[in-house]
Design a protein around this motif. Structure first.
Motif, mmCIF file in Angstrom:
data_model
loop_
_atom_site.group_PDB
_atom_site.id
_atom_site.type_symbol
_atom_site.label_atom_id
_atom_site.label_comp_id
_atom_site.label_asym_id
_atom_site.label_seq_id
_atom_site.Cartn_x
_atom_site.Cartn_y
_atom_site.Cartn_z
ATOM 1 N N HIS A 182 -1.193 0.448 -1.270
ATOM 2 C CA HIS A 182 -2.506 -0.202 -1.247
ATOM 3 C C HIS A 182 -3.621 0.832 -1.111
ATOM 4 O O HIS A 182 -4.664 0.730 -1.767
ATOM 5 C CB HIS A 182 -2.581 -1.193 -0.086
ATOM 6 C CG HIS A 182 -1.613 -2.329 -0.191
ATOM 7 N ND1 HIS A 182 -1.665 -3.254 -1.206
ATOM 8 C CD2 HIS A 182 -0.560 -2.685 0.583
ATOM 9 C CE1 HIS A 182 -0.691 -4.135 -1.049
ATOM 10 N NE2 HIS A 182 -0.013 -3.807 0.023
ATOM 11 N N GLU A 202 -2.396 -8.757 1.974
ATOM 12 C CA GLU A 202 -1.898 -8.407 0.648
ATOM 13 C C GLU A 202 -0.399 -8.618 0.512
ATOM 14 O O GLU A 202 0.249 -8.011 -0.322
ATOM 15 C CB GLU A 202 -2.221 -6.927 0.342
ATOM 16 C CG GLU A 202 -3.703 -6.654 0.235
ATOM 17 C CD GLU A 202 -4.315 -7.259 -1.004
ATOM 18 O OE1 GLU A 202 -3.566 -7.613 -1.926
ATOM 19 O OE2 GLU A 202 -5.537 -7.375 -1.058
ATOM 20 N N GLU A 252 -6.528 1.526 -3.997
ATOM 21 C CA GLU A 252 -7.960 1.428 -3.716
ATOM 22 C C GLU A 252 -8.699 2.728 -4.022
ATOM 23 O O GLU A 252 -9.920 2.726 -4.175
ATOM 24 C CB GLU A 252 -8.167 1.025 -2.252
ATOM 25 C CG GLU A 252 -7.725 -0.412 -1.971
ATOM 26 C CD GLU A 252 -7.556 -0.719 -0.496
ATOM 27 O OE1 GLU A 252 -7.921 0.147 0.337
ATOM 28 O OE2 GLU A 252 -7.062 -1.808 -0.171
ATOM 29 N N SER A 266 -5.777 -5.391 4.669
ATOM 30 C CA SER A 266 -6.671 -4.765 3.696
ATOM 31 C C SER A 266 -8.137 -5.009 4.032
ATOM 32 O O SER A 266 -9.021 -4.474 3.375
ATOM 33 C CB SER A 266 -6.372 -5.287 2.288
ATOM 34 O OG SER A 266 -6.519 -6.688 2.249
ATOM 35 N N GLN A 276 2.297 -7.844 2.593
ATOM 36 C CA GLN A 276 2.957 -6.572 2.813
ATOM 37 C C GLN A 276 4.469 -6.671 2.734
ATOM 38 O O GLN A 276 5.144 -5.778 2.242
ATOM 39 C CB GLN A 276 2.555 -6.010 4.192
ATOM 40 C CG GLN A 276 1.105 -5.600 4.259
ATOM 41 C CD GLN A 276 0.228 -6.678 4.829
ATOM 42 O OE1 GLN A 276 0.603 -7.842 4.854
ATOM 43 N NE2 GLN A 276 -0.942 -6.305 5.272
ATOM 44 N N MET A 302 1.939 1.013 3.803
ATOM 45 C CA MET A 302 0.786 0.491 3.064
ATOM 46 C C MET A 302 0.182 1.532 2.127
ATOM 47 O O MET A 302 -0.918 1.351 1.614
ATOM 48 C CB MET A 302 -0.287 0.025 4.059
ATOM 49 C CG MET A 302 0.161 -1.075 4.995
ATOM 50 S SD MET A 302 0.255 -2.663 4.180
ATOM 51 C CE MET A 302 -1.483 -3.065 4.054
ATOM 52 N N GLY A 346 -11.034 -2.550 3.269
ATOM 53 C CA GLY A 346 -10.067 -1.637 2.665
ATOM 54 C C GLY A 346 -8.896 -1.336 3.578
ATOM 55 O O GLY A 346 -9.008 -1.361 4.804
ATOM 56 N N THR A 347 -7.772 -1.044 2.953
ATOM 57 C CA THR A 347 -6.551 -0.756 3.703
ATOM 58 C C THR A 347 -6.698 0.496 4.554
ATOM 59 O O THR A 347 -6.217 0.544 5.691
ATOM 60 C CB THR A 347 -5.373 -0.590 2.729
ATOM 61 O OG1 THR A 347 -5.297 -1.742 1.878
ATOM 62 C CG2 THR A 347 -4.057 -0.441 3.474
#
Length: 215
Positions: A62, A4, A66, A114, A6, A59, A102-103
């Motif tokens: 993120h 993503e 989500e 992610s 970062q 993170m 998913g993160t």
């Protein structure tokens, strides 16, 4: 693997924070915001950034995105990417160690990403041509899956980098490597289009297992 951006996200977040602090300091009192509230806001923001860096490795944005109502669409795209890897790996009989969507799942596993699909490490980096072809199909399967479902892929930079290293260490010339990778990409896109229903089902299964905050 899904990425993503970062580094760029962190720089953007820091820039926005500095801009907000500057604006509050300059214009807050003029529009009636108490200096005390400015101090509280700035202090809270700095604490949040510190907690994010310490707990979520930067993170946290993120993870939060989500968890919000629109986060499922974001997670579904990641699940589609990883489902592509998983389906093609099963077809190529390459063992998969684990899949993370998913993160939050990645951070729990100690990864800054992610989404990720982890494979058993090849016994030798100098693989026969047919093994390189198999890895070319598996490592490009996430990109192909996104392309089939969404029309364009967002993730896969790490996949391309790893595939490039495998071919670079193989002893084959650049022309052969590029030709074989293009052929593998065409093959798996065609295969995933034929198996679109399987891809959707696999992505749904992975999505249902993805951890999220407050769930």
């Amino acid at each position: 693997m899904m990425e993503e951006g970062q580094g760029s996200t962190g720089a953007l977040r820091a820039g926005v924070a500095v801009a907000l602090i500057t604006c509050l300091g300059a214009f807050g009192p003029a529009i009636g915001i108490s200096p005390a509230w400015i101090v509280i806001f700035v202090g809270g923001g700095l604490v949040a950034l510190s907690v994010d860096a310490a707990t979520w490795q930067g993170m946290g944005g993120h993870v939060l995105a989500e968890a919000l109502p629109g986060g499922e669409a974001r997670l579904r795209r990641i699940a589609v990417h990883e489902a592509g890897h998983l389906l093609i790996a099963e077809n190529e009989q390459l063992p998969v160690q684990r899949v993370m969507v998913g993160t939050l799942a990645c951070l729990q596993a100690g990864l800054r990403s992610s989404g990720a699909t982890e494979f058993s490490v090849p016994e030798s980096v100098r693989m026969p041509l047919e093994d390189l072809r198999r890895w070319s199909r598996v490592l490009q399967a996430g990109i192909a899956a996104e392309t089939v479902v969404y029309g364009v892929a967002r993730g896969g930079a790490d996949d391309r980098a790893l595939l490039g290293r495998l071919w670079g260490l193989s002893g084959h010339d650049v022309g052969t490597a590029q030709r074989e990778q293009r052929r593998a990409r065409r093959e798996i896109e065609q295969q995933l289009r034929r198996r679109l229903q399987d891809l959707e089902i696999k992505a749904g299964d992975l999505l249902s297992l993805a951890p999220r905050l407050m769930r």
